[in-house]
Design a protein around this motif. Structure first.
Motif, PDB file in Angstrom:
ATOM      1  N   LEU A 117       2.005   1.755  -3.541  1.00 17.07           N
ATOM      2  CA  LEU A 117       0.885   2.162  -4.386  1.00 17.07           C
ATOM      3  C   LEU A 117       0.515   3.617  -4.147  1.00 17.07           C
ATOM      4  N   LEU A 118       0.394   4.001  -2.899  1.00 16.69           N
ATOM      5  CA  LEU A 118       0.006   5.384  -2.596  1.00 16.69           C
ATOM      6  C   LEU A 118       1.122   6.369  -2.902  1.00 16.69           C
ATOM      7  N   CYS A 145       0.829  -1.218   0.000  1.00 16.32           N
ATOM      8  CA  CYS A 145       0.000   0.000   0.000  1.00 16.32           C
ATOM      9  C   CYS A 145       0.854   1.255   0.000  1.00 16.32           C
ATOM     10  N   LEU A 154      -7.463  -3.050   1.157  1.00 18.55           N
ATOM     11  CA  LEU A 154      -6.198  -2.843   1.842  1.00 18.55           C
ATOM     12  C   LEU A 154      -5.773  -1.378   1.774  1.00 18.55           C
ATOM     13  N   GLU A 155      -5.944  -0.778   0.600  1.00 20.32           N
ATOM     14  CA  GLU A 155      -5.600   0.636   0.434  1.00 20.32           C
ATOM     15  C   GLU A 155      -6.467   1.515   1.338  1.00 20.32           C
ATOM     16  N   PHE A 208      -5.369   1.058   4.946  1.00 19.92           N
ATOM     17  CA  PHE A 208      -4.098   1.744   5.151  1.00 19.92           C
ATOM     18  C   PHE A 208      -4.323   3.246   5.310  1.00 19.92           C
ATOM     19  N   ILE A 250      -7.046  -5.438  -2.870  1.00 14.72           N
ATOM     20  CA  ILE A 250      -6.138  -4.282  -2.921  1.00 14.72           C
ATOM     21  C   ILE A 250      -6.886  -3.009  -2.567  1.00 14.72           C
ATOM     22  N   ASN A 251      -8.099  -2.854  -3.092  1.00 12.76           N
ATOM     23  CA  ASN A 251      -8.904  -1.669  -2.770  1.00 12.76           C
ATOM     24  C   ASN A 251      -9.187  -1.591  -1.269  1.00 12.76           C
ATOM     25  N   ASN A 267      -4.867   0.370  -9.445  1.00 16.29           N
ATOM     26  CA  ASN A 267      -4.943  -0.798  -8.578  1.00 16.29           C
ATOM     27  C   ASN A 267      -5.067  -2.086  -9.388  1.00 16.29           C
TER      28      ASN A 267
END
Length: 112
Positions: free
Chosen positions: A5-6, A2, A36-37, A40, A33-34, A18
């Motif tokens: 990604l961010l 995460c 988890l993001e 986070f 993933i969505n 994503n």
């Protein structure tokens, strides 16, 4: 994951989506993933600010690691980035990112 990604979304003009991370890391679904993001972001209270001095500190620290003899080769071998599945998946993400960039430029040029 995460954090990467961010960071990509914050610092790059055309960041990965994503869905692209889901194709590189098939063990995680897009929905996972969505979630988890989102989790986070909630845990860091949506605070994505990084001071320029802190950014520079880590940028130069990582850059100095990269310049050390053989670091890049050892790292690529460790993560399987040369000649393996990771390399082919990285190429897919690169091609998708380039296609998104070209499409965005095309739409921009049409709007002018």
């Amino acid at each position: 994951m995460c954090g990467l990604l961010l960071a990509s979304k914050v610092w790059q003009d055309l960041s990965s989506w994503n869905i692209e991370f889901a194709s590189v890391y098939p063990q995680f679904s897009l929905e996972a993933i969505n979630r988890l993001e989102l989790q986070f972001l909630k845990m860091i209270k949506w605070d994505l600010y990084i001071s320029s001095s802190l950014y520079a500190k880590y940028y130069f620290a990582l850059r100095s690691l990269l310049e050390k003899s053989g670091f890049r080769n050892r790292y690529n071998q460790m993560v399987g980035g040369i000649g393996g599945i990771a390399a082919s998946e990285a190429m897919k993400v690169s091609k998708r990112s380039e296609a998104v960039k070209e499409e965005a430029l095309l739409h921009l040029s049409r709007s002018m």
